[in-house]
Motif scaffolding. Structure first.
Motif, PDB file in Angstrom:
ATOM      1  N   SER A 161      45.091  34.735  26.360  1.00  0.00           N
ATOM      2  CA  SER A 161      45.869  35.227  27.503  1.00  0.00           C
ATOM      3  C   SER A 161      44.960  35.928  28.511  1.00  0.00           C
ATOM      4  CB  SER A 161      46.964  36.192  27.029  1.00  0.00           C
ATOM      5  OG  SER A 161      46.388  37.283  26.316  1.00  0.00           O
ATOM      6  N   LEU A 162      44.004  36.723  27.998  1.00  0.00           N
ATOM      7  CA  LEU A 162      43.061  37.396  28.887  1.00  0.00           C
ATOM      8  C   LEU A 162      42.149  36.383  29.568  1.00  0.00           C
ATOM      9  CD1 LEU A 162      41.724  39.947  30.012  1.00  0.00           C
ATOM     10  CD2 LEU A 162      40.325  40.053  27.938  1.00  0.00           C
ATOM     11  N   THR A 163      41.689  35.376  28.797  1.00  0.00           N
ATOM     12  CA  THR A 163      40.819  34.336  29.354  1.00  0.00           C
ATOM     13  C   THR A 163      41.536  33.570  30.457  1.00  0.00           C
ATOM     14  OG1 THR A 163      39.738  34.086  27.192  1.00  0.00           O
ATOM     15  CG2 THR A 163      39.425  32.322  28.798  1.00  0.00           C
ATOM     16  N   ASP A 164      42.799  33.203  30.200  1.00  0.00           N
ATOM     17  CA  ASP A 164      43.576  32.473  31.205  1.00  0.00           C
ATOM     18  C   ASP A 164      43.770  33.314  32.465  1.00  0.00           C
ATOM     19  OD1 ASP A 164      43.778  30.340  29.503  1.00  0.00           O
ATOM     20  OD2 ASP A 164      45.749  30.909  28.722  1.00  0.00           O
ATOM     21  N   PHE A 165      44.002  34.615  32.266  1.00  0.00           N
ATOM     22  CA  PHE A 165      44.195  35.516  33.412  1.00  0.00           C
ATOM     23  C   PHE A 165      42.935  35.564  34.264  1.00  0.00           C
ATOM     24  CE2 PHE A 165      43.566  39.837  35.119  1.00  0.00           C
ATOM     25  CZ  PHE A 165      44.621  39.882  36.011  1.00  0.00           C
ATOM     26  N   LEU A 166      41.774  35.690  33.618  1.00  0.00           N
ATOM     27  CA  LEU A 166      40.510  35.771  34.359  1.00  0.00           C
ATOM     28  C   LEU A 166      40.196  34.448  35.056  1.00  0.00           C
ATOM     29  CD1 LEU A 166      38.305  37.773  31.814  1.00  0.00           C
ATOM     30  CD2 LEU A 166      39.315  38.609  33.950  1.00  0.00           C
ATOM     31  N   VAL A 167      40.467  33.340  34.363  1.00  0.00           N
ATOM     32  CA  VAL A 167      40.180  32.021  34.936  1.00  0.00           C
ATOM     33  C   VAL A 167      41.046  31.753  36.163  1.00  0.00           C
ATOM     34  CG1 VAL A 167      40.362  29.533  34.521  1.00  0.00           C
ATOM     35  CG2 VAL A 167      39.314  31.013  32.800  1.00  0.00           C
ATOM     36  N   ASN A 168      42.278  32.235  36.119  1.00  0.00           N
ATOM     37  CA  ASN A 168      43.223  31.972  37.212  1.00  0.00           C
ATOM     38  C   ASN A 168      43.120  32.967  38.366  1.00  0.00           C
ATOM     39  OD1 ASN A 168      44.407  29.701  35.981  1.00  0.00           O
ATOM     40  ND2 ASN A 168      45.658  31.024  34.673  1.00  0.00           N
ATOM     41  N   LEU A 169      42.259  33.965  38.217  1.00  0.00           N
ATOM     42  CA  LEU A 169      42.066  34.912  39.319  1.00  0.00           C
ATOM     43  C   LEU A 169      41.424  34.208  40.512  1.00  0.00           C
ATOM     44  CD1 LEU A 169      40.679  38.264  37.821  1.00  0.00           C
ATOM     45  CD2 LEU A 169      42.785  37.974  39.120  1.00  0.00           C
ATOM     46  N   PRO A 170      41.855  34.537  41.725  1.00  0.00           N
ATOM     47  CA  PRO A 170      41.157  34.001  42.904  1.00  0.00           C
ATOM     48  C   PRO A 170      39.682  34.405  42.875  1.00  0.00           C
ATOM     49  CG  PRO A 170      43.240  34.998  43.534  1.00  0.00           C
ATOM     50  CD  PRO A 170      43.026  35.339  42.083  1.00  0.00           C
ATOM     51  N   VAL A 171      38.843  33.511  43.316  1.00  0.00           N
ATOM     52  CA  VAL A 171      37.396  33.752  43.266  1.00  0.00           C
ATOM     53  C   VAL A 171      37.018  35.023  44.014  1.00  0.00           C
ATOM     54  CG1 VAL A 171      35.129  32.837  43.898  1.00  0.00           C
ATOM     55  CG2 VAL A 171      36.877  31.309  43.001  1.00  0.00           C
ATOM     56  N   SER A 172      37.627  35.236  45.169  1.00  0.00           N
ATOM     57  CA  SER A 172      37.291  36.413  45.976  1.00  0.00           C
ATOM     58  C   SER A 172      37.629  37.709  45.241  1.00  0.00           C
ATOM     59  CB  SER A 172      38.037  36.362  47.311  1.00  0.00           C
ATOM     60  OG  SER A 172      39.445  36.310  47.095  1.00  0.00           O
ATOM     61  N   ILE A 173      38.785  37.741  44.577  1.00  0.00           N
ATOM     62  CA  ILE A 173      39.193  38.937  43.835  1.00  0.00           C
ATOM     63  C   ILE A 173      38.276  39.153  42.638  1.00  0.00           C
ATOM     64  CG2 ILE A 173      41.022  39.965  42.428  1.00  0.00           C
ATOM     65  CD1 ILE A 173      43.048  38.646  44.237  1.00  0.00           C
ATOM     66  N   PHE A 174      37.929  38.064  41.958  1.00  0.00           N
ATOM     67  CA  PHE A 174      37.065  38.169  40.772  1.00  0.00           C
ATOM     68  C   PHE A 174      35.705  38.763  41.132  1.00  0.00           C
ATOM     69  CE2 PHE A 174      33.893  36.461  37.832  1.00  0.00           C
ATOM     70  CZ  PHE A 174      34.452  36.823  36.609  1.00  0.00           C
TER      71      PHE A 174
END
Length: 202
Positions: A161-174
């Motif tokens: 769930s954490l991995t999916d959340f990080l992967v789906n974050l917009p690149v700019s926000i990440f």
């Protein structure tokens, strides 16, 4: 303060060719991840500049110059950033010249990890007995290189769930979040190192 950074360039001018050849070796091998090459290039020079200042007589000389201890530590942290920027530029040029593919995320990952490691190493270099900080840095780097990837992979497989959340974050926000976190960590290390150095006797 900037003269102290210039001093580091002068001290290392004979070793810069060795550093350049080392990075070129890893680029030409083509077996290592580009992020690792950027990490290696970013961290090797700052660690060597700190090694020059391990001797007590060097610190006595530095403290006899018209610089405060705050300025001496500031030159260390600002100098590390300057060296990382220069190392990233040189490494990017070498990889482009020899047609080795790399990306902006590779640069970001390598530079971020370098800042993280330096944030840990700089305060420790003023706590550890002189002469031992460079071996400590080398051993720590090898240990982290060996255990961090398996740990990340382990948690990545289990904390989906954490991995999916990080992967789906917009690149700019990440990248913005990573940058802010890096600045906070580096700033905290800067303050801690200044606190340690102010109270250190030479």
């Amino acid at each position: 303060m900037f003269n102290l950074i210039k001093r580091d360039f002068i001290l290392l001018k004979r070793q810069l060719l060795v550093f350049l050849l080392l990075i070129l070796f890893f680029v030409l091998m083509g077996k290592h991840d580009p992020a690792f090459i950027f990490l290696l290039a970013s961290i090797i020079i700052p660690v060597n500049t700190i090694a020059y200042d391990e001797k007590p007589e060097t610190n006595i000389l530095l403290n006899s110059l018209p610089y405060t201890r705050n300025e001496i530590i500031a030159s260390r942290f600002l100098g590390a950033i300057v060296f990382i920027i220069l190392a990233t530029g040189v490494t990017s040029a070498l990889m482009y010249i020899f047609n080795r593919p790399f990306s902006i995320p590779d640069i970001a990952i390598g530079s971020s990890i370098a800042l993280l490691l330096l944030s840990l190493y700089l305060p420790m270099s003023y706590i550890i007995k002189p002469g031992y900080s460079s071996p400590f840095a080398l051993v720590s780097f090898l240990v982290l290189a060996g255990i961090v990837p398996p740990i990340v992979s382990y948690f990545g497989e289990r904390l989906t769930s954490l991995t999916d959340f990080l992967v789906n974050l917009p690149v700019s926000i990440f990248y913005t979040s990573a940058l802010v976190l890096g600045i906070v960590f580096y700033g905290t290390s800067w303050g801690l190192t200044t606190f340690i150095y102010r109270r250190k006797a030479f």
